[in-house]
Scaffold this active site. Structure first.
Site, PDB file in Angstrom:
ATOM      1  N   ARG A 240       0.856  -1.185   0.000  1.00 26.49           N
ATOM      2  CA  ARG A 240       0.000   0.000   0.000  1.00 26.49           C
ATOM      3  C   ARG A 240       0.890   1.231   0.000  1.00 26.49           C
ATOM      4  NH1 ARG A 240      -3.472  -2.763  -1.695  1.00 26.49           N
ATOM      5  NH2 ARG A 240      -5.555  -3.123  -0.824  1.00 26.49           N
ATOM      6  N   GLU A 269      -3.733   7.101  -4.201  1.00 27.27           N
ATOM      7  CA  GLU A 269      -4.021   6.706  -5.582  1.00 27.27           C
ATOM      8  C   GLU A 269      -5.523   6.766  -5.879  1.00 27.27           C
ATOM      9  OE1 GLU A 269      -2.166   2.711  -5.169  1.00 27.27           O
ATOM     10  OE2 GLU A 269      -4.165   1.915  -5.597  1.00 27.27           O
ATOM     11  N   HIS A 287      -1.038  -0.053  -9.944  1.00 25.16           N
ATOM     12  CA  HIS A 287      -1.711  -0.996  -9.033  1.00 25.16           C
ATOM     13  C   HIS A 287      -2.291  -2.194  -9.803  1.00 25.16           C
ATOM     14  CE1 HIS A 287      -3.927  -1.315  -4.913  1.00 25.16           C
ATOM     15  NE2 HIS A 287      -3.628  -2.513  -5.390  1.00 25.16           N
TER      16      HIS A 287
HETATM   17  C1  DGY Z   1      -5.868  -6.071  -2.885  1.00 26.75           C
HETATM   18  O1  DGY Z   1      -6.517  -7.085  -3.096  1.00 26.75           O
HETATM   19  O2  DGY Z   1      -5.712  -5.602  -1.754  1.00 26.75           O
HETATM   20  C2  DGY Z   1      -5.315  -5.388  -4.081  1.00 26.75           C
HETATM   21  O3  DGY Z   1      -4.320  -4.503  -3.745  1.00 26.75           O
HETATM   22  C3  DGY Z   1      -6.428  -4.679  -4.832  1.00 26.75           C
HETATM   23  O4  DGY Z   1      -6.975  -3.686  -4.032  1.00 26.75           O
END
Ligand code: DGY
Length: 321
Positions: A240, A269, A287
């Site tokens: 993250r 983001e 991402h």
């Molecule tokens: C997750 O599954 O946490 C991915 O980063 C998509 O948000």
């Protein structure tokens, strides 16, 4: 009138997932994939039994308190759940589930891509090709950092961290990790454990961030901790964005303290610190950690498995609240 549960799906999901949802639920789809703000989330869920959501929708304590009492469950199409206030959900009696396991391999693959892309100057190399600027092969340009045999520090040795370690062993990397607790030998496979991540950082010629976003990990990688890394370290973040202090990492990559950064996630983001765009040594992805057809289908099916368990009176597999 159908007696099937009514399900709000807050984002456009893969066709196979939407088809299964429509087969088993009275579905309310977000056909134009618009972003639901708090009011839209509340009004669209006024008469639904459950919500299938993504990490792009925030379920703060305030929103949870305003949800219709009819809503029994929120299943998030993600392993991360920092967008949902779990304590508030528990207090309200709202069932919350996520989708662990099914995206482990896809995300670990992208972590390796980020490490390699940053170490081997992918951005500059690709730009040279796409702009048709390649003169001829030479022995001294675009020299990157060798990955094989180096020390990899993994921050967060959960499922994804361990899958990163497994891949890195194929590069003969020496695996170091910091985690809330030491893993059993069958899980850490001889990796070197640090209770205190600051003791791991001086070892991390390569650093892969794979821990969840929590108040404790917020801006973990700040200027002071970057200073602990070996000079020329390579940093990848596929967890993250808010785990990294962007200004500090950008300054370190600009100075060469960090020789390359590979990022798939960004604080705030889809907005992100555009200072990264000025860095030739930044390998940037939008991402896409879990973005394979198989994985996104599996995430949707896992979320639906959890909801099916709720509505058949069973216990969901991945219950967070
Ligand atoms: C997750 O599954 O946490 C991915 O980063 C998509 O948000």
């Amino acid at each position: 009138m159908s007696d099937r549960p009514i399900l709000l799906v807050t984002r456009k999901l893969p066709d196979a997932v939407e088809a299964r949802a429509a087969r088993d639920y009275d579905t309310r789809f977000n056909t134009d994939d618009s972003q639901y703000d708090a009011d839209a989330l509340i009004s669209n869920s006024a008469d639904v039994d459950a919500i299938l959501t993504c990490s792009t929708e925030k379920f703060t304590a305030d929103i949870i308190a305003r949800l219709s009492p009819r809503v029994r469950a929120v299943a998030t199409f993600s392993v991360g759940y920092e967008h949902i206030d779990i304590d508030a959900a528990k207090a309200r009696g709202l069932i919350v589930t996520n989708t662990p396991d099914v995206l482990t391999n896809a995300t670990a693959d992208i972590a390796l891509l980020c490490l390699l892309g940053a170490a081997r100057r992918q951005h500059e190399s690709t730009a040279m090709m796409r702009e048709n600027r390649w003169g001829r092969w030479d022995a001294t340009s675009l020299l990157g950092v060798h990955m094989t045999g180096k020390r990899l520090g993994i921050l967060g040795m959960g499922r994804i961290g361990r899958a990163v370690a497994k891949r890195a062993r194929a590069f003969d990397m020496e695996i170091h990790y910091s985690n809330r607790s030491r893993l059993s030998p069958d899980l850490d496979q001889g990796a070197i454990f640090y209770q205190n991540p600051e003791e791991m950082l001086p070892q991390a010629e390569f650093l892969s961030i794979n821990c969840p976003s929590t108040p404790e990990t917020h801006h973990f990688l700040n200027a002071d901790r970057i200073a602990l890394l070996p000079d020329g370290a390579v940093v990848a973040n596929t967890a993250r964005g808010d785990i990294v202090d962007d200004d500090a990492l950008i300054a370190a990559a600009a100075s060469g303290k960090v020789s390359g950064v590979g990022l798939d996630v960004y604080e705030g983001e889809p907005s992100f610190n555009t200072g990264y765009l000025n860095l030739p040594n930044a390998f940037l992805l939008p991402h896409i950690g879990s973005a394979t057809v198989d994985t996104r289908d599996a995430m949707g099916f896992r979320a639906l498995d959890n909801l099916d368990a709720v509505f058949s009176g069973g216990e969901p597999f991945d219950r967070l609240a």
